[in-house]
Design an enzyme around this catalytic site. Sequence first.
Site, PDB file in Angstrom:
ATOM      1  N   ARG A  83       0.818  -1.214   0.000  1.00 38.72           N
ATOM      2  CA  ARG A  83       0.000   0.000   0.000  1.00 38.72           C
ATOM      3  C   ARG A  83       0.854   1.267   0.000  1.00 38.72           C
ATOM      4  O   ARG A  83       0.474   2.282  -0.591  1.00 38.72           O
ATOM      5  CB  ARG A  83      -0.949  -0.013   1.202  1.00 38.72           C
ATOM      6  N   LYS A 140     -20.903 -17.425  -0.630  1.00 41.83           N
ATOM      7  CA  LYS A 140     -22.333 -17.213  -0.404  1.00 41.83           C
ATOM      8  C   LYS A 140     -22.990 -16.312  -1.436  1.00 41.83           C
ATOM      9  O   LYS A 140     -22.468 -15.255  -1.778  1.00 41.83           O
ATOM     10  CB  LYS A 140     -22.547 -16.616   0.989  1.00 41.83           C
ATOM     11  N   GLY A 145     -11.553  -9.062  -1.894  1.00 40.52           N
ATOM     12  CA  GLY A 145     -11.437 -10.279  -1.090  1.00 40.52           C
ATOM     13  C   GLY A 145     -10.298 -11.200  -1.478  1.00 40.52           C
ATOM     14  O   GLY A 145      -9.136 -10.788  -1.599  1.00 40.52           O
TER      15      GLY A 145
END
Length: 396
Positions: free
Chosen positions: A36, A197, A354
């Site tokens: 980062r 999910k 993710g």
Amino acid sequence: MGWKTLDEMDLNGKRVLTRVDINVPMLDGIVTDSTRIRRITPTVKHILGAGGRPILLAHFGRPGGERRENLSLKQLIPTLERAFEAPVKFAADCVGTEAEMAAETLQPGHVLLLENTRFHAGETKNDPDLAAGMAKLGDVYCNDAFSAAHRAHSSTEGLARLLPACAGRLMQAELTALESALGKPVRPVTAVVGGAKVSTKLELLSNLIEKVDNLVIGGGMANTFLAAKGYDIGISLAERLMVDTANEIMAKAETNGCNIVLPVDIVVAKKFEANTAHETVALDACPSDSMILDAGPESVTAITEVLKNSKTLIWNGPLGAFEKEPFDAATNAAALKAAALTRAGQLISVAGGGDTVSALNASGAAGDFTYISTAGGAFLEWMEGKVLPGVAALDQ
């Protein structure tokens, strides 16, 4: 594009309040992954080169509005100085007399790092008084923290409305890549969406169905769709209460002319363990005591055919249980095909969110993708079609 870039701003002699994401992992006071920091370095160096004085605003961890020394940004100074190749001064607060004095006396060629914005409870509440206090420190505002742009905080949204504002290099790259993938893409457009999910990606799927030509569904989510189509999925991870929702999504896709791509063969095992006994079977042959852990080779062939006939790819999530070999095979094969097509100039490929970055890095495909976002939640919310407050505030 209503936002301005650094190139459109007069920075010479200006104090440039720059919101960055340097929320990096640390162990025993040492930065263990400086990705980062490396990604915001071009912005800082541009400001310095243009005669500006960069003043960095950032959060670190979750201090909950309290001053916690273990979450002080001061410990990042050595890593920042190496990355920027410039002296980094420090102010023990992001507002107030000390910060104002440090900003006023900052010398050309130097960088000022302000203390953790989340030491103030008002930061996450977008407190206008806190934003006004920050605004006193600068002449120009630059947001280079796309990863925090989905939150309306004082340093991301409130401050942008108080000073002449622009996007930093990293923010500019993120917005340009996402605009090319979803805003005004070259068609046909394919989206690969994986993950455990359906319930966590309902908004994402609903938005993509209206914007893409092909939607490849993988991971545990695919099991729910297979169950909705009447297949026996054994003891596979699935959301059986979401079967009706999966059917609604497939019906909506058909109405919108979106081709949904599901596995046509499956890799099954009795245990979720690396290198456990496994077999590839047809969709209608999943043993009742087994679980689906990956898409099979015929599925990969079908996916690669879709990719070869696409011009733009958006990728979010793995196609199988990629964390454990050999259930990373489908993800790796499809990713490497996407990388090869991108390298050949046949595909624009944008990925993020993710586990996606980890999966693409593990496959060896990441380096050839057009753009990989490390923004996580902000990337997903953009894909869901939501307005990101930190971006909207730059569109003045």
